[in-house]
Design a protein around this motif. Structure first.
Motif, PDB file in Angstrom:
ATOM      1  N   ILE A 125       0.022   4.725  -6.009  1.00 47.01           N
ATOM      2  CA  ILE A 125       0.423   5.101  -4.689  1.00 47.01           C
ATOM      3  C   ILE A 125      -1.260   4.626  -3.894  1.00 47.01           C
ATOM      4  N   CYS A 158       5.133   9.023 -10.356  1.00 45.13           N
ATOM      5  CA  CYS A 158       4.618   8.242  -9.036  1.00 45.13           C
ATOM      6  C   CYS A 158       3.528   7.259  -9.319  1.00 45.13           C
ATOM      7  N   GLN A 187       8.441   7.572  -2.401  1.00 46.16           N
ATOM      8  CA  GLN A 187       7.555   6.460  -2.993  1.00 46.16           C
ATOM      9  C   GLN A 187       7.546   6.788  -4.380  1.00 46.16           C
ATOM     10  N   CYS A 188       8.075   7.752  -4.886  1.00 46.36           N
ATOM     11  CA  CYS A 188       8.290   7.997  -6.525  1.00 46.36           C
ATOM     12  C   CYS A 188       9.508   7.847  -7.161  1.00 46.36           C
TER      13      CYS A 188
END
Length: 906
Positions: free
Chosen positions: A753, A750, A722-723
């Motif tokens: 989120i 990141c 996700q990063c």
């Protein structure tokens, strides 16, 4: 007391001449003119300020006809109207305020103030204002027409007081804003004379309805600065000491431009006396003066210079300025006989205009000024004989020059100041020649050629003669032109530095230096050096000892490699390498040439023989990339000792490296603060968090922990996918190895989120990152500020209005008709009707909402209130009945949101 500053470029003119009073519930107008008297455009702020606590309501009542700031060009005026909307409930009183203007950008620290008053009276319906005292002033003044008063004059103000109350009262007058030396107050003497009774005479006593007079004598001190003054007068009633009665006297102190000039002394004898006069400027007026002085005589024989620049002279002060008189036409001084006497006059000029901006006329200067006299005495007798003495001195000088030239040519010869080598001991290994530094004086002399004096070189030749036990070596000779190129010429000295001698061979030498003058075959001077030694090559020396680089990284599993160069490899017995860690004991290894001594026999075939290089014709052993097997993180130093075959027990040379660091494997860190997109959210609105991590390749796990205000803790693992990674800077090459490119450090970003809390409340989110080296404990952790999730607004629940029947008594089998209304009908889930008979039988029925009709519509076209009319119920038996209506909401379907029942029906 408020005073108009004399040099303020901003000004307010009051146009309202009527009385400043108004009844409650009305609107008062105050017309003023704002003037920009300066030379530049100004953005002027205009406002009012209450001068006491009770006058603060004026700030809410006042509005302006012009916008703020007020933009005025240079010399421009603008009329502004102030509107005071006095509410009907305002307290009748005298309100004090100031109108202020300021241009903070164009004219900093220049604020103009105009004191004002507004009396609020009772309206026609009020009858409470009739018993307070009143007082008036004579002569009448206002801000537009102040009373003019000359310096030193007095003004008598008659204060007429009327006692409007029903009691005997005593009144006192004071001026709280004026110093005591400004005024005197006189009360009328008492006409009552009673034996044994002492009557007060420090106030005005008035019977009810009577009028009296108090005299106020205003006498400003002589040197009070000119300008506008607005002192406030207060009348105090002994019966009502908390009552505030105020009025203002507007004064204008006129300009007094008196200036006296004195000159001391009036006569000077020059040069017997020092040519210095003193000019005294006495400011007897009431304005600040700044005067520039000058002086001149008719024939301009002297110059007259003041020692001081013009400075401001306040009223009543004296400035003393020294005036220096110096001769200009020196040839006019008498040779003998009578002295020259003449007069000079002073001249004054206003150097700076210190007066009100609207006044363009400068202050006047005194018409009659003192006149000074100078007596210029004749020259002394010795000035007549001076030319004769000078001729004698000239003849003596010519004789001296001839003797000087003879001395220069015959007696002055080149001499050696010093001669010394740069070093007393040289190494044959270095291949350097012996270098000498020497200095020669008197290398030139003065000669008279071509009708002028000139410096001509006298030095012809410099010889360097090397001497040793073997005899005299090759003589090195330099002529004058060569020396000029090699040496530095400084006045009478020639400084020769770094003169080479071509002597490189080992041995002991002395060098003899000889200097020759032009036209001579014998040296004019000679000197010898001390013994100079050139040591032969005999022992190995460490020329170079270093590492490939100063910093290694454990993460790349790098080990330390060393390089060294040693001269005279044939004389090497062995090498000892000592490894010293910052937190450990030294470790020693013995090397033969470039290889460790403890190598196993099977490795002998792979020995590193090293490389023999030539440096200055000397053999040098070069060992490159010697492995040390040091890979653990830490700080290390390495010492290399070389032992010669001549002395294998004592090192012939030693060198040590600088500190070499092996950096440990970096652990991941949270670089900066964890940032949410905001700190307050609506219910079930997603929260987006962003942060950055260093060393992403070493991350084992990334966790986020949600901590709620209800003590609930939720842990989640964030996938690293996700990063996104990002390099901080471009890759660069290392100086030690330009062909090897070091990768640029990476960070992991990141962003956004998503987190969705399930309940309203306060939350903090904590980020924990664990490294691959220690996965059991976080390598770093940070948390957000407190985030607030708002709860949902309460959902309106349906409510039942009163339940009505069409009548109270019914015949057998006659239907009962019920009517009621329900609000917030959109939230209804179920509608029930319960029939309770006198026989204890209870019957429940669900009423379809379709039997009810909407009463009004909301903007969403959903029924807000519905009316259930003539709902038919059929009891099967005679008796008493009660009908109960229950409504169930969508929000809470397990419990009725409202219950209503009818009266008993028979």
């Amino acid at each position: 007391m408020t005073m108009q500053i004399a040099n303020n470029p901003l000004f307010i003119e009051d146009l309202s001449l009527e009385a400043n009073q108004i009844t409650r519930g009305s609107t008062a107008k105050r017309r003023i003119v704002v003037k920009n008297l300066g030379e530049k455009k100004a953005d002027i702020d205009i406002w009012i300020a209450a001068t006491d606590a009770k006058s603060e309501p004026l700030l809410r009542w006042c509005t302006f006809s012009e916008p703020n700031p007020l933009k005025l060009d240079a010399k421009e005026n603008r009329e502004v109207t102030l509107f005071f909307e006095v509410p009907p409930q305002a307290t009748p009183d005298l309100y004090n305020y100031e109108i202020l203007i300021e241009a903070p950008v164009q004219y900093p620290d220049k604020i103009f103030r105009r004191p004002q008053q507004l009396r609020v009276l009772l309206s026609d319906q009020d009858a409470e204002w009739g018993n307070e005292p009143e007082f008036t002033l004579h002569p009448l003044t206002n801000s537009a027409n102040p009373y003019p008063l000359k310096a030193g004059e007095k003004l008598e103000v008659k204060v007429t007081v009327e006692n409007r109350s029903k009691r005997v009262d005593r009144f006192y007058l004071n001026c709280p804003e004026l110093p005591t030396e400004w005024y005197n107050i006189r009360y009328p003497e008492s006409a009552v004379e009673t034996a044994g009774l002492v009557q007060e005479t420090d106030g005005l006593q008035l019977n009810p309805g009577k009028t009296g007079e108090i005299s106020l004598i205003l006498h400003p001190p002589q040197y009070t600065p000119a300008g506008n003054y607005f002192p406030t007068l207060r009348l105090i009633s002994r019966n009502k000491e908390d009552l505030v009665l105020l009025d203002v006297v507007y004064l204008q102190l006129l300009h007094d431009e008196t200036l006296t000039v004195e000159l001391h002394p009036l006569l000077l004898k020059i040069p017997t006396q020092q040519g210095k006069f003193e000019v005294q400027l006495i400011n007897g007026g009431n304005i600040t003066r700044e005067i520039a002085i000058s002086a001149s005589d008719r024939e301009e024989l002297f110059t007259y210079t003041p020692e001081l620049l013009p400075v401001p002279i306040p009223p009543g002060y004296t400035s003393t300025i020294p005036l220096n008189a110096k001769p200009r036409k020196w040839w006019r001084r008498p040779l003998w006989g009578k002295a020259l006497e003449f007069n000079f006059v002073l001249e004054l000029e206003n150097n700076k205009l210190l007066f009100l901006p609207e006044n363009t006329k400068p202050p006047q200067l005194p018409k009659e000024l003192p006149q000074g006299t100078i007596i210029w005495e004749p020259r002394p007798w010795w000035q007549i004989w001076l030319p004769i003495i000078l001729l004698l001195l000239l003849a003596l000088g010519l004789i001296s020059v001839g003797a000087f030239l003879y001395w220069q040519k015959v007696l002055i010869q080149p001499k050696i100041n010093k001669v010394e080598p740069t070093e007393k001991v040289y190494q044959e290994l270095d291949g350097e020649t012996v270098i000498l530094n020497l200095s020669i004086r008197d290398w030139r002399n003065w000669e008279f050629k071509n009708w002028r004096f000139q410096n001509s070189p006298k030095l012809s030749t410099l010889k360097i003669i090397p001497q040793s036990r073997e005899g005299t070596a090759k003589i090195i000779s330099y002529d004058y032109n060569q020396l000029v190129k090699l040496c530095q010429l400084q006045n009478q000295n020639i400084n020769c530095n770094n003169i080479t001698t071509e002597i490189k061979k080992a041995g002991e030498y002395t060098f003899k230096i000889e200097v020759y003058s032009q036209g001579k075959n014998k040296p004019t001077d000679s000197k010898e050096t001390d013994t100079i030694i050139i040591e032969p090559i005999d022992t190995p020396k460490i020329i170079e000892f270093s590492s490939n680089k100063s910093i290694y990284r454990e993460v790349l599993k790098e080990q330390v490699f060393l390089n060294w160069k040693i001269s005279n490899p044939n004389q090497i017995q062995n090498l000892i390498l000592t490894q010293q860690a910052s937190n450990g004991s030294p470790v020693k290894k013995t090397f033969i040439q470039c290889n460790p001594q403890e190598l196993k026999p099977q490795v002998q075939a792979k020995l590193n023989p090293g490389k023999i290089e030539k440096i200055n014709n000397i053999d040098v052993l070069a060992c490159q990339g010697i492995a040390t097997n040091v890979t653990q993180a830490g700080d290390y130093t390495f010492k290399l000792e070389v032992f010669s075959k001549q002395n294998p027990t004592q090192p012939s040379d030693t060198k040590q490296t600088d500190t070499i660091a092996i950096q440990p494997v970096p652990i991941p860190k949270i670089i900066d603060k964890i940032l949410p997109n905001k700190l307050t959210y609506e219910y079930k609105e997603p929260i987006f968090l962003s942060w950055r991590l260093s060393n992403p390749s070493q991350i084992q796990e990334l966790r986020i922990i949600e901590q709620g205000s209800d003590a609930a803790v939720t842990k989640n693992t964030i996938p690293l996918t996700q990063c996104k990674p990002q390099q901080l800077k471009p890759a660069v090459s290392q100086p030690s190895n330009p062909f090897k490119i070091e990768p640029a450090p990476e960070i992991l970003i990141c962003e956004n989120i998503r987190m969705t809390p399930t309940k309203a409340g306060s939350y903090t989110y904590k980020i924990e990152v664990t490294s691959r080296q220690n996965p059991n404990q976080p390598s770093d952790a940070k948390e957000t500020d407190t985030i607030v999730v708002k709860p949902l607004p309460p959902v309106p629940v349906p409510k039942i209005d009163k339940v009505l029947t069409n009548k109270a008594n019914y015949e057998y089998q006659e239907p009962v008709l019920l009517t009621w209304s329900i609000s917030n009908s959109s939230q209804i889930k179920e509608l029930r009707i319960i029939q309770q008979g006198s026989d204890g039988v209870v019957t429940k029925n669900t009423i379809p909402l379709s039997q009810c009709k909407p009463q009004q519509l909301t903007p969403g076209n959903n029924p807000a209130t519905i009316t259930c009319q003539n709902i038919r119920m059929n009891p099967t038996k005679a008796g008493s009945y009660i009908y109960k209506i229950e409504v169930i909401s969508r929000e809470n379907p397990n419990q009725p949101s409202d219950v209503k029942e009818t009266d008993t029906i028979v």
